[in-house]
Structures are given as structure tokens and as C-alpha cells.
Design a protein around this motif. Structure first.
Motif, PDB file in Angstrom:
ATOM      1  N   VAL A 163     -26.285 -78.573  57.448  1.00 26.41           N
ATOM      2  CA  VAL A 163     -26.482 -80.014  57.610  1.00 26.41           C
ATOM      3  C   VAL A 163     -26.618 -80.697  56.252  1.00 26.41           C
ATOM      4  O   VAL A 163     -27.365 -80.235  55.387  1.00 26.41           O
ATOM      5  N   ASP A 164     -25.883 -81.799  56.080  1.00 22.58           N
ATOM      6  CA  ASP A 164     -26.125 -82.671  54.936  1.00 22.58           C
ATOM      7  C   ASP A 164     -26.420 -84.070  55.453  1.00 22.58           C
ATOM      8  O   ASP A 164     -25.890 -84.488  56.486  1.00 22.58           O
ATOM      9  N   VAL A 165     -27.291 -84.789  54.768  1.00 28.15           N
ATOM     10  CA  VAL A 165     -27.733 -86.121  55.185  1.00 28.15           C
ATOM     11  C   VAL A 165     -27.439 -87.124  54.081  1.00 28.15           C
ATOM     12  O   VAL A 165     -27.742 -86.866  52.906  1.00 28.15           O
ATOM     13  N   VAL A 180     -22.205 -80.167  59.409  1.00 30.37           N
ATOM     14  CA  VAL A 180     -22.324 -81.471  60.054  1.00 30.37           C
ATOM     15  C   VAL A 180     -22.925 -82.456  59.060  1.00 30.37           C
ATOM     16  O   VAL A 180     -23.880 -82.152  58.357  1.00 30.37           O
ATOM     17  N   SER A 181     -22.307 -83.630  58.982  1.00 27.50           N
ATOM     18  CA  SER A 181     -22.793 -84.697  58.109  1.00 27.50           C
ATOM     19  C   SER A 181     -23.506 -85.753  58.956  1.00 27.50           C
ATOM     20  O   SER A 181     -22.940 -86.268  59.921  1.00 27.50           O
ATOM     21  N   VAL A 182     -24.737 -86.047  58.591  1.00 26.79           N
ATOM     22  CA  VAL A 182     -25.530 -87.062  59.297  1.00 26.79           C
ATOM     23  C   VAL A 182     -25.678 -88.267  58.378  1.00 26.79           C
ATOM     24  O   VAL A 182     -26.232 -88.153  57.278  1.00 26.79           O
ATOM     25  N   VAL A 183     -25.164 -89.407  58.811  1.00 27.85           N
ATOM     26  CA  VAL A 183     -25.250 -90.651  58.047  1.00 27.85           C
ATOM     27  C   VAL A 183     -26.379 -91.485  58.646  1.00 27.85           C
ATOM     28  O   VAL A 183     -26.405 -91.744  59.858  1.00 27.85           O
ATOM     29  N   ILE A 184     -27.316 -91.908  57.799  1.00 27.15           N
ATOM     30  CA  ILE A 184     -28.464 -92.692  58.256  1.00 27.15           C
ATOM     31  C   ILE A 184     -28.437 -94.060  57.573  1.00 27.15           C
ATOM     32  O   ILE A 184     -28.862 -94.199  56.418  1.00 27.15           O
ATOM     33  N   PRO A 185     -27.911 -95.091  58.237  1.00 24.21           N
ATOM     34  CA  PRO A 185     -27.953 -96.436  57.668  1.00 24.21           C
ATOM     35  C   PRO A 185     -29.374 -96.984  57.755  1.00 24.21           C
ATOM     36  O   PRO A 185     -30.098 -96.720  58.719  1.00 24.21           O
ATOM     37  N   VAL A 213     -19.655 -85.199  62.605  1.00 23.20           N
ATOM     38  CA  VAL A 213     -20.314 -86.348  61.981  1.00 23.20           C
ATOM     39  C   VAL A 213     -21.226 -87.035  62.996  1.00 23.20           C
ATOM     40  O   VAL A 213     -20.871 -87.179  64.173  1.00 23.20           O
ATOM     41  N   VAL A 214     -22.392 -87.453  62.512  1.00 22.97           N
ATOM     42  CA  VAL A 214     -23.369 -88.150  63.339  1.00 22.97           C
ATOM     43  C   VAL A 214     -23.821 -89.401  62.603  1.00 22.97           C
ATOM     44  O   VAL A 214     -24.058 -89.360  61.385  1.00 22.97           O
TER      45      VAL A 214
END
Length: 350
Positions: free
Chosen positions: A43-45, A15-20, A97-98
Motif C-alpha cells: 500500500v502507498d498513500v 494499491v494506491s490510496v489517494v486521500i484528498p 486505486v482507491v
């Protein structure tokens, strides 16, 4: 909609977590740590800093240096939140994706629970759950899941049209990567309602699931929240929702008759809410003729039948003469109905 018993993961999905991030460097360590605290997942961020003047990129780079699962993308110039979201999402390589705002948090194993549902139901493109607001410290979360709900996507979309609004806050949403890229990501025409647009588009093509029971996201409330600053106000929100539905019916799902047929349903729901907001504005402190009239104008433009409806006539009488025609019982019924709807949505998500 059907209920299902939760199942354990049979593999280790990525799961890819995108943090703007824009000027939220102080929140980044907690947000990143919460995203990584998920058992049974790879998990990758990716933190995407939109040229923050507060030094957020330095915080992000320090986090990346201490954990190989964290990466950073820094904009040379401020591009705005929509472009920042899309720049991050296009780099997502996970099965799921999150998009997690830098000021929000994910409870421990929230992604594990959501992805467990999607692994068990390949037709589901979007999963959500209950997102609880907090200011200083989020509530403790139990891992216990009551059950899963799975809707045929267009059934869920029909529920959304009938309510005229979105059932998600945002940080609780998990998307299947294939479903995400079918949406062409966030639409710059919808800076206030891009999330809502994405959920509707997904539901037109994919099924929708919900994790029932535990809190699935912590939504931080503070003075700098976007909905309290750049896009504040109920009328702004109503206009954005109407625009989102129009784009859905005219463009996104114009070839799906079942979806297009929901236009009058959604427009009527929006108009009814506008008329209710008009009455609330009349009773509240600081009421003005212009504010109440703006809500009524929105209702009239959105649903031509609003002026002929009992609610429309009663609202106009209230604004013109300061009274409602024997509506105490109906108004009480409306408040009770809204409370029941809130309780149902808290438990079941619609």
C-alpha cells in the motif's frame, strides 16, 4: 450476477490510496492509518492538500516523515475537490486505486478483501461493499466474507438505471488502474455526482464485483459533509443524477445500443422519485407550494409520461386539493417496497 467463494491472494498486489484533504487535518492520522492497515498488499498513500488554511499540510507532512509509504502533494492555491481528486489519481501507480476522503475510514483488510476478488476475476474493474455511516466511533468489523457477487457490467448498470441512483457511497470503491484511466478521471461538469459518473462509465465497459458480509468502509457523518453543505437538497441530487445519466447516454456510451436503450428506464425512475419527494414534502413540516411544484416540474421535464401516470395524477390532486384518491393501501405498499429494497441492497448491493 453470480456468487463466488472468496479466495486468498496469490501474490502481493500494489494499491494506491489517494486521500484528498481540505481543512480535515484533524481526521488525517486516522484515515491514513486505516488505509495502511491492509494485510497482503503493498500500500502507498498520497495525501493531496487543497491549500487548507487549517494547517492540514503540516499534519500530512508529519505523517509522511514517519512512514515512507506516505507522500504529500500540496496545492499552492485552492483548486476545488474535482481537480484535487484528479491531481492525486493521475499520480497513482498501483495495480489498484482507491479514493478515500480524509474524514472517512477503511476497515482493517477491507482492501485485501476487495482486491482478492479483482485478482480472481480480471474482468472486474470496480469492487464495492457495504459502507456504514458513523459519527463518533465506527463499528468493529469482522474479517469474515460471506461471498462475492460478480455482475456483467451492463447488467449492473441496468439495475442502476432502474433505480435511478447510485449503489455506492464512495469510500468503499476500489478500481482497477486500467479501468480508472479509461474513464478520464473525474468530470468537472459533475461536481455533485462525479463518483456516480465514474461507476456508470466503468460498468459500461467492465464487470462489477461486491464483497458481501463485512463492512467495507466507514462513512463519517458530520456538519461539514459536502452533501450537507455545497450540494445539499434532494432536488439538487436529482438534477445531478439526471445530468449524469444524460452524459452517459449522449457521450460515454453513445456507441453502445444496450446502454443507450436504458435512457427511458432511468428517466422514469428519476421522475417517480421526484413525485414521491413531492408528496413527502407536502406531509413534512415547512412544506411550501414552490418546493412541491419544483419536484413535479422536474418529473414532467424528465419523463413526459409522468403527468399521465396514476402517480402523477394522484400527486397533483394531493397538492391542489390536499387529498389523495384512495391511496392509503398503495402508499403503504410503496413504503413496504422501499423497506424491502433497502434490506436487499444492504445485503446484496443492488
Amino acid at each position: 450476477m453470480r456468487f463466488h467463494s472468496p479466495r486468498a491472494l496469490g501474490r502481493t498486489p500494489r494499491v494506491s490510496v489517494v486521500i484528498p484533504c481540505y481543512n480535515y487535518g484533524r481526521y488525517l492520522p486516522a484515515a491514513v492509518a486505516s488505509a495502511l492497515d491492509q494485510q497482503g498488499l503493498d500500500v502507498d498513500v498520497l495525501v493531496v492538500d487543497d491549500a487548507s488554511p487549517d494547517g492540514s499540510h503540516l499534519v500530512a507532512q508529519e505523517l509522511a516523515a514517519s512512514d515512507p509509504r506516505v507522500d504529500v502533494l500540496v496545492h499552492d492555491n485552492n483548486a476545488g475537490h474535482i481537480q484535487t481528486y484528479n491531481d492525486g489519481l493521475t499520480r497513482a501507480e498501483g495495480d489498484y486505486v482507491v479514493l478515500l476522503s480524509a474524514d472517512d475510514l477503511l476497515p482493517r483488510n477491507a482492501l485485501t478483501r476487495a482486491i482478492g476478488l479483482m485478482e480472481a476475476h480480471p474482468s472486474v474493474g470496480l469492487v464495492y461493499g457495504y459502507a456504514r455511516s458513523f459519527t463518533d466511533r465506527p463499528d468493529t468489523v469482522t474479517d469474515e466474507t460471506r461471498n462475492w457477487s460478480v455482475w456483467p457490467g451492463r447488467q449492473w448498470l441496468r439495475r442502476s438505471a432502474r433505480s435511478g441512483r447510485c449503489f455506492l457511497v464512495s469510500p468503499e470503491a476500489v478500481m482497477r488502474r486500467e479501468a480508472l484511466f479509461e474513464t478520464d478521471l473525474y468530470d468537472p461538469r459533475l461536481p455533485h455526482s462525479g463518483d456516480f459518473d465514474m461507476w456508470l462509465r466503468t460498468a459500461a465497459r467492465w464487470d462489477v464485483g461486491r464483497v458481501n458480509g463485512p463492512i467495507q468502509a466507514h462513512y463519517r457523518v458530520h456538519d461539514a459533509n459536502m452533501h450537507l453543505t455545497s450540494y445539499a437538497g434532494w432536488l439538487t441530487d436529482l438534477e445531478a443524477r439526471r445530468r449524469t445519466f444524460d452524459i452517459l447516454f449522449d457521450e460515454r456510451a453513445a456507441d453502445v445500443a444496450e446502454v443507450v436503450a436504458l435512457r427511458p428506464v432511468a428517466m422514469k425512475a428519476l421522475a417517480r422519485e421526484a413525485m414521491r419527494r413531492s408528496r413527502l414534502a407536502h406531509r413534512g413540516a415547512g412544506w411550501s407550494d414552490d418546493e412541491a411544484a419544483a419536484y413535479l416540474q422536474f418529473a414532467s421535464e424528465t419523463w413526459p409520461g409522468s403527468e399521465r401516470s396514476w402517480t402523477g395524477r394522484a400527486t397533483r390532486l394531493l397538492l391542489e386539493q390536499g387529498r389523495l384518491p384512495a391511496v392509503q393501501a398503495r402508499e403503504l405498499g410503496t413504503r413496504v417496497r422501499h423497506h424491502v429494497e433497502w434490506r436487499r441492497e444492504r445485503r446484496w448491493g443492488v
